[in-house]
Structures are given as C-alpha cells and as structure tokens.
Design a protein around this motif. Structure first.
Motif, short mmCIF file in Angstrom:
data_model
loop_
_atom_site.label_atom_id
_atom_site.label_comp_id
_atom_site.label_asym_id
_atom_site.label_seq_id
_atom_site.Cartn_x
_atom_site.Cartn_y
_atom_site.Cartn_z
N THR A 1 66.12 -98.74 12.03
CA THR A 1 67.39 -98.04 12.22
C THR A 1 67.18 -96.55 12.41
O THR A 1 68.09 -95.85 12.86
CB THR A 1 68.32 -98.27 11.02
N ASP A 2 65.98 -96.04 12.06
CA ASP A 2 65.74 -94.60 12.19
C ASP A 2 65.85 -94.13 13.64
O ASP A 2 66.07 -92.95 13.89
CB ASP A 2 64.36 -94.25 11.64
N VAL A 3 65.62 -95.03 14.60
CA VAL A 3 65.64 -94.63 16.00
C VAL A 3 66.92 -95.10 16.69
O VAL A 3 67.06 -94.95 17.89
CB VAL A 3 64.41 -95.19 16.74
N LEU A 4 67.85 -95.68 15.96
CA LEU A 4 69.10 -96.15 16.56
C LEU A 4 70.07 -94.99 16.72
O LEU A 4 70.01 -94.00 15.99
CB LEU A 4 69.72 -97.24 15.68
N PRO A 5 70.99 -95.10 17.67
CA PRO A 5 71.95 -94.00 17.91
C PRO A 5 73.02 -93.95 16.84
O PRO A 5 73.26 -94.92 16.10
CB PRO A 5 72.55 -94.37 19.27
N LEU A 6 73.69 -92.79 16.76
CA LEU A 6 74.83 -92.66 15.86
C LEU A 6 75.99 -93.52 16.37
O LEU A 6 76.14 -93.71 17.58
CB LEU A 6 75.28 -91.20 15.80
N PRO A 7 76.80 -94.04 15.46
CA PRO A 7 77.99 -94.77 15.91
C PRO A 7 79.02 -93.80 16.48
O PRO A 7 79.03 -92.61 16.14
CB PRO A 7 78.50 -95.44 14.63
N SER A 8 79.88 -94.31 17.33
CA SER A 8 80.98 -93.49 17.82
C SER A 8 81.99 -93.30 16.71
O SER A 8 81.97 -94.02 15.69
CB SER A 8 81.65 -94.15 19.03
N ALA A 9 82.90 -92.35 16.89
CA ALA A 9 83.94 -92.11 15.89
C ALA A 9 84.79 -93.36 15.68
O ALA A 9 85.16 -93.70 14.56
CB ALA A 9 84.82 -90.94 16.32
N THR A 10 85.07 -94.08 16.77
CA THR A 10 85.86 -95.31 16.68
C THR A 10 85.11 -96.38 15.90
O THR A 10 85.70 -97.07 15.05
CB THR A 10 86.20 -95.83 18.09
N GLY B 1 70.70 -89.85 11.28
CA GLY B 1 70.69 -88.52 11.87
C GLY B 1 71.90 -87.68 11.50
O GLY B 1 72.02 -86.54 11.98
N ALA B 2 72.79 -88.21 10.67
CA ALA B 2 74.00 -87.48 10.28
C ALA B 2 74.21 -87.63 8.79
O ALA B 2 74.96 -88.50 8.33
CB ALA B 2 75.20 -87.99 11.06
N PRO B 3 73.55 -86.80 7.96
CA PRO B 3 73.64 -86.95 6.50
C PRO B 3 75.07 -86.93 5.98
O PRO B 3 75.40 -87.66 5.05
CB PRO B 3 72.83 -85.76 5.98
N ALA B 4 75.93 -86.10 6.56
CA ALA B 4 77.31 -86.03 6.07
C ALA B 4 78.03 -87.36 6.27
O ALA B 4 78.76 -87.83 5.39
CB ALA B 4 78.06 -84.91 6.79
#
Length: 385
Positions: free
Chosen positions: A142-151, A210-213
């Motif tokens: 999962t470290d190389v997977l993209p961030l999910p969209s806001a939806t 990639g998005a700690p928050a």
C-alpha cells in the motif's frame, strides 16, 4: 518455566553485539563503511560441510588480507564483513560468491550494504541472528498506492460508521512474569483496530500513507466505531481487563464518554487507555484533560510510543501516567557501559508501571528482569498460553 538463554555459543553472541555496536557508532559519527552479509544460515544442509566453508573462506581471503576489514560470525552461521570504503574488494567477493553460492528461495545469499545509510538494515540482520525478531511482516504494497479521492474517502468514512470491525480487530495479551515465576499471569488484553486491513476493505486500491493528516482522520473514525461497539451494555459488562491504544482525541469523543459511562466503576478499574506520546506533545491541554478524567473516573492513563530518552528529558509528573509502554530494541544490548547506565537511569523508579513490548525472544525477557521489569507483550509468552 525456565527462561534461561539457550542456543548459540557465547562467541557468536558476543560478535553480534560487537557488530551492533559498530553499526551504532557509524550511524552516530557518520563514518562510512561497506558491509558484506553472507546468509550462510540459508544454505541447504548439503552445502554446509567443512569443505564448502573452506571454499567460502578462500573467496573471502582477498578481502581480509589487504584491508582493515573486520569479520563477524553471527549466531546461526551468517558472516558479516565490514570494510573501510571504497570497498572494491567487497564488490569483487560479492560477485564471486554470487557465482559460487546458489540463490535461496527468499533472496540472494550474498548482499552488500553501505553504512551509515543502511545501518537499520544491518541491525535487522543482527536482531534476526540473535532471535530478537522471530518474524517480520513483508513490506506493505500500500506504500506505493495512490491517495483516495475526496469522494472515496468520504464514502469510506461513512461506511466505517456502521462497519463490522470483527475481522479487523487484533487482541494481544499483556503478561506479568517475574524472575523465577513458573507461569505468566494475564494482566490485560490489548484490543486495537488493525488499520491496514480496514483500509484494504474500505479503500481498495488506495493508501493514506502519503497523507498523515488523512491517516489520523481515518484512525480516529475507526476508534470511534470501536468505542461505540464497546459501549453496548452487554459488551461493556462482559469486558475483561483491557488495554486500549487510542488517539488522545478519541478519549474525550462522545463515543469515548459513552463507553466510560457503560463500564461503570468496576469496569473502569480494569481499563487502561494508552495514548501516543506524539499526541500528548501536540495537545498538552487535551492530555491534561485526559489525565483529569482518568483520576476522576477511575481508569488508568498510559503512554505509548516512548523511547527511554523521552523519559530522561521529559517531566511527566503532571500527566502521571499509570503505565508506560516501551518497545524492546536490540541496540540496548550493544550500548557502551555509559549508554546502558543512562538508559537504566531513565526508567521510572516504579518498574511495575513499565510494559516491555516486542518481547519476542528470551533475551528481551532477561534484559527486563535485570532491571526489575516484569510486564510484557510479545511472542515468547504468547506461545506459552
């Protein structure tokens, strides 16, 4: 139950500690070295005869003669050669051994590393050889997977509010075992949501690494769902002594307060809530509120994710945690006399408040016993249930 350390002879154990100390010194000072790791422990039995070892020694000879290289034989039979840079001799030997030795099923038998850049990698070799790490999880894809969209994230958070967490829960016992005690005594059961499993189910093909928050937002939502489930009267009444690792904010969420109320006085006396040190540092006011709630309501506030140096540099008297959880590290065995003394001095005087996590080998238990620590989480005691 005898917890005496058994297995490899003193020589390889001592060499493993010396190698760990060398790696630590390189990382601290920035001095460069080159290392060659030979995983001879992974050789098939047919290639472990004396004549095969003599062939390997002959290939290694050019490295040892003209350089200031050091050779370390580790428990289990692995060899590590550490040499000053530039290390052309190591590369030549690595190439020769790659031709001489077969490929193991789990990777090459000969590997080169650079210090200090790959110090953690080499320390993991030492840990494994000493039995400090019995099993390592493979790196998560999962470290190389993209961030999910806001939806996608919004949909996942909505689904999480009513999700069945059973498959994502992990329960780990915390034991008390004193030196000379025959059988470990259960203290609490740690219950936590295994976030990777939950993310894989609710956010397939995406990652929050990639998005700690956003990761913290997802964790808080998962904890609220867990607390809502635990607050059900029939669940709260049936709870055994429990340790819940939670974000600091989750403690004072509506779901957390409902859970507190559902437990009642007797249930609260058996509850430990451990919050990360990073949360405490980020929100001192929230930490003070959690400490006050713990005192008033009767449950125990614990601190997670601590290192011994935190204890030496922080004044925790205002927070007064009833439990402090430290994770065992192999480096503690390889420190200098002064470093080991400083580590010991940093530990709380009340050792009953300390839980040693990562007690996955007898050497971790022995280290703790020498310092009066008798509460553990780890594979050594889990296997004796």
């Amino acid at each position: 139950m005898s917890m005496a350390l058994s297995g490899p002879e003193v020589g390889p154990q001592a060499e493993a500690l010396a190698l760990a100390a060398l790696v630590r010194d390189c990382v601290t000072s920035g001095v460069e070295r080159r290392a060659l790791h030979l995983r001879l422990s992974a050789l098939p039995e047919a290639l472990r005869e004396t004549r095969h070892r003599q062939m390997i020694d002959e290939v290694l000879a050019p490295v040892m003669r003209p350089t200031r290289a050091r050779r370390f034989e580790l428990p289990g039979g692995d060899l590590v050669i550490v040499s000053p840079p530039p290390g052309q001799h190591l590369e030549e030997v690595h190439a020769a051994l790659s031709r001489l030795l077969p490929e193991a099923t789990d990777g090459p038998l000969s590997t080169t590393m650079r210090l200090p850049a790959e110090g953690a990698r080499l320390l993991s070799v030492v840990e494994g050889a000493m039995g400090l790490v019995l099993q390592r999880e493979s790196a998560s894809p999962t470290d190389v997977l993209p961030l999910p969209s806001a939806t996608e994230l919004e949909a996942a958070l909505r689904a999480l509010a009513t999700a069945d967490l059973a498959a994502a829960l992990r329960n780990h016992p915390i034991w008390r075992l004193g030196d000379g005690q025959a059988t470990p005594t259960p203290l609490w059961t740690e219950t936590r949501v295994h976030l990777p499993d939950l993310m894989e189910r609710l956010l397939p093909g995406a990652s929050l690494a990639g998005a700690p928050a956003l990761g913290r937002l997802f964790r808080r939502a998962a904890e609220r769902r867990l607390l809502a489930e635990l607050a059900r009267p029939q669940v709260a009444r049936a709870m055994d002594p429990a340790c819940l690792p939670l974000s600091l904010g989750s403690v004072t969420e509506t779901e957390g307060l409902r859970f507190d109320a559902a437990l009642g006085p007797a249930g609260r006396e058996q509850l430990v809530i451990c919050v990360p040190l990073s949360d405490v540092l980020a929100d001192p006011a929230g930490a003070a509120l959690a400490a006050r709630l713990a005192r008033e309501r009767g449950w125990t506030l614990g601190l997670d994710e601590l290192e011994p140096w935190h204890l030496a540099r922080m004044d925790l008297r205002a927070l007064d945690p009833g439990l402090i959880r430290l994770r065992f590290r192999a480096e503690w065995l390889a420190g200098s006399v002064a470093e080991r003394a400083a580590l010991d001095a940093s530990l709380p005087r009340d050792r009953d408040r300390v839980v040693l996590m990562g007690a996955d080998a007898p050497v971790a238990i022995a280290w703790a016993w020498q310092r009066g620590i008798t509460a553990f989480m780890g594979k050594v005691l889990d296997a004796r249930r």
